[in-house]
Scaffold this motif. Sequence first.
Motif, mmCIF file in Angstrom:
data_model
loop_
_atom_site.group_PDB
_atom_site.id
_atom_site.type_symbol
_atom_site.label_atom_id
_atom_site.label_comp_id
_atom_site.label_asym_id
_atom_site.label_seq_id
_atom_site.Cartn_x
_atom_site.Cartn_y
_atom_site.Cartn_z
ATOM 1 N N PHE A 38 -6.119 -17.227 34.255
ATOM 2 C CA PHE A 38 -6.201 -18.068 35.448
ATOM 3 C C PHE A 38 -4.928 -18.885 35.670
ATOM 4 O O PHE A 38 -4.410 -18.954 36.782
ATOM 5 N N PHE A 39 -4.442 -19.510 34.604
ATOM 6 C CA PHE A 39 -3.232 -20.336 34.682
ATOM 7 C C PHE A 39 -2.101 -19.609 33.962
ATOM 8 O O PHE A 39 -1.731 -19.968 32.858
ATOM 9 N N GLN A 40 -1.572 -18.608 34.584
ATOM 10 C CA GLN A 40 -0.580 -17.773 33.925
ATOM 11 C C GLN A 40 0.627 -18.583 33.472
ATOM 12 O O GLN A 40 1.074 -19.476 34.171
ATOM 13 N N GLY A 41 1.107 -18.252 32.296
ATOM 14 C CA GLY A 41 2.289 -18.933 31.782
ATOM 15 C C GLY A 41 2.527 -18.583 30.331
ATOM 16 O O GLY A 41 1.601 -18.263 29.585
ATOM 17 N N GLN A 42 3.767 -18.636 29.943
ATOM 18 C CA GLN A 42 4.136 -18.263 28.582
ATOM 19 C C GLN A 42 3.610 -19.252 27.546
ATOM 20 O O GLN A 42 3.260 -18.856 26.442
ATOM 21 N N LEU A 43 3.545 -20.521 27.904
ATOM 22 C CA LEU A 43 3.051 -21.523 26.960
ATOM 23 C C LEU A 43 1.584 -21.254 26.615
ATOM 24 O O LEU A 43 1.194 -21.308 25.461
ATOM 25 N N ARG A 44 0.781 -20.956 27.627
ATOM 26 C CA ARG A 44 -0.636 -20.664 27.368
ATOM 27 C C ARG A 44 -0.794 -19.407 26.518
ATOM 28 O O ARG A 44 -1.644 -19.344 25.645
ATOM 29 N N LEU A 45 0.013 -18.404 26.781
ATOM 30 C CA LEU A 45 -0.040 -17.183 25.985
ATOM 31 C C LEU A 45 0.351 -17.469 24.537
ATOM 32 O O LEU A 45 -0.297 -16.984 23.607
ATOM 33 N N ALA A 46 1.368 -18.277 24.345
ATOM 34 C CA ALA A 46 1.772 -18.663 22.988
ATOM 35 C C ALA A 46 0.653 -19.434 22.292
ATOM 36 O O ALA A 46 0.376 -19.213 21.106
ATOM 37 N N MET A 47 -0.009 -20.315 23.033
ATOM 38 C CA MET A 47 -1.135 -21.066 22.464
ATOM 39 C C MET A 47 -2.264 -20.125 22.055
ATOM 40 O O MET A 47 -2.877 -20.292 20.998
ATOM 41 N N LEU A 48 -2.528 -19.113 22.871
ATOM 42 C CA LEU A 48 -3.571 -18.134 22.558
ATOM 43 C C LEU A 48 -3.238 -17.388 21.277
ATOM 44 O O LEU A 48 -4.097 -17.230 20.399
ATOM 45 N N VAL A 49 -2.006 -16.962 21.139
ATOM 46 C CA VAL A 49 -1.593 -16.221 19.942
ATOM 47 C C VAL A 49 -1.713 -17.106 18.699
ATOM 48 O O VAL A 49 -2.294 -16.703 17.688
ATOM 49 N N VAL A 50 -1.198 -18.328 18.775
ATOM 50 C CA VAL A 50 -1.250 -19.245 17.636
ATOM 51 C C VAL A 50 -2.702 -19.580 17.286
ATOM 52 O O VAL A 50 -3.093 -19.550 16.112
ATOM 53 N N PHE A 51 -3.510 -19.868 18.293
ATOM 54 C CA PHE A 51 -4.906 -20.209 18.039
ATOM 55 C C PHE A 51 -5.655 -19.028 17.423
ATOM 56 O O PHE A 51 -6.422 -19.207 16.472
ATOM 57 N N THR A 52 -5.443 -17.828 17.939
ATOM 58 C CA THR A 52 -6.127 -16.648 17.410
ATOM 59 C C THR A 52 -5.736 -16.395 15.957
ATOM 60 O O THR A 52 -6.601 -16.111 15.115
#
Length: 90
Positions: A38-52
């Motif tokens: 929904f809120f596309q962006g590299q920071l959110r993707l990085a957060m997803l990877v780190v959280f996972t």
Amino acid sequence: GGVVPRMTRAVVRDGPYALVRHPMYVGYVMMLSGSCVFFQGQLRLAMLVVFTLTVLLRTAQEEEALTENVSTDWNEYCREVPNRFVPFLF
């Protein structure tokens, strides 16, 4: 630090826990994934990877501690529900 298991209750075996051993973590990853879409962006993707990755490490530690320190109820549950996150897959 570390994981210290406290078995004050029985192992839950019904509802989403009948399909995977960590449904709450699955929900968190799904919510964060939706946020990334929904809120596309590299920071959110990085957060997803780190959280996972953090969830994967955390659950491995939790399960190791439970296997070593808790009654056979947990080990029996792991045999009944072999998948940690995705039914029939992982």
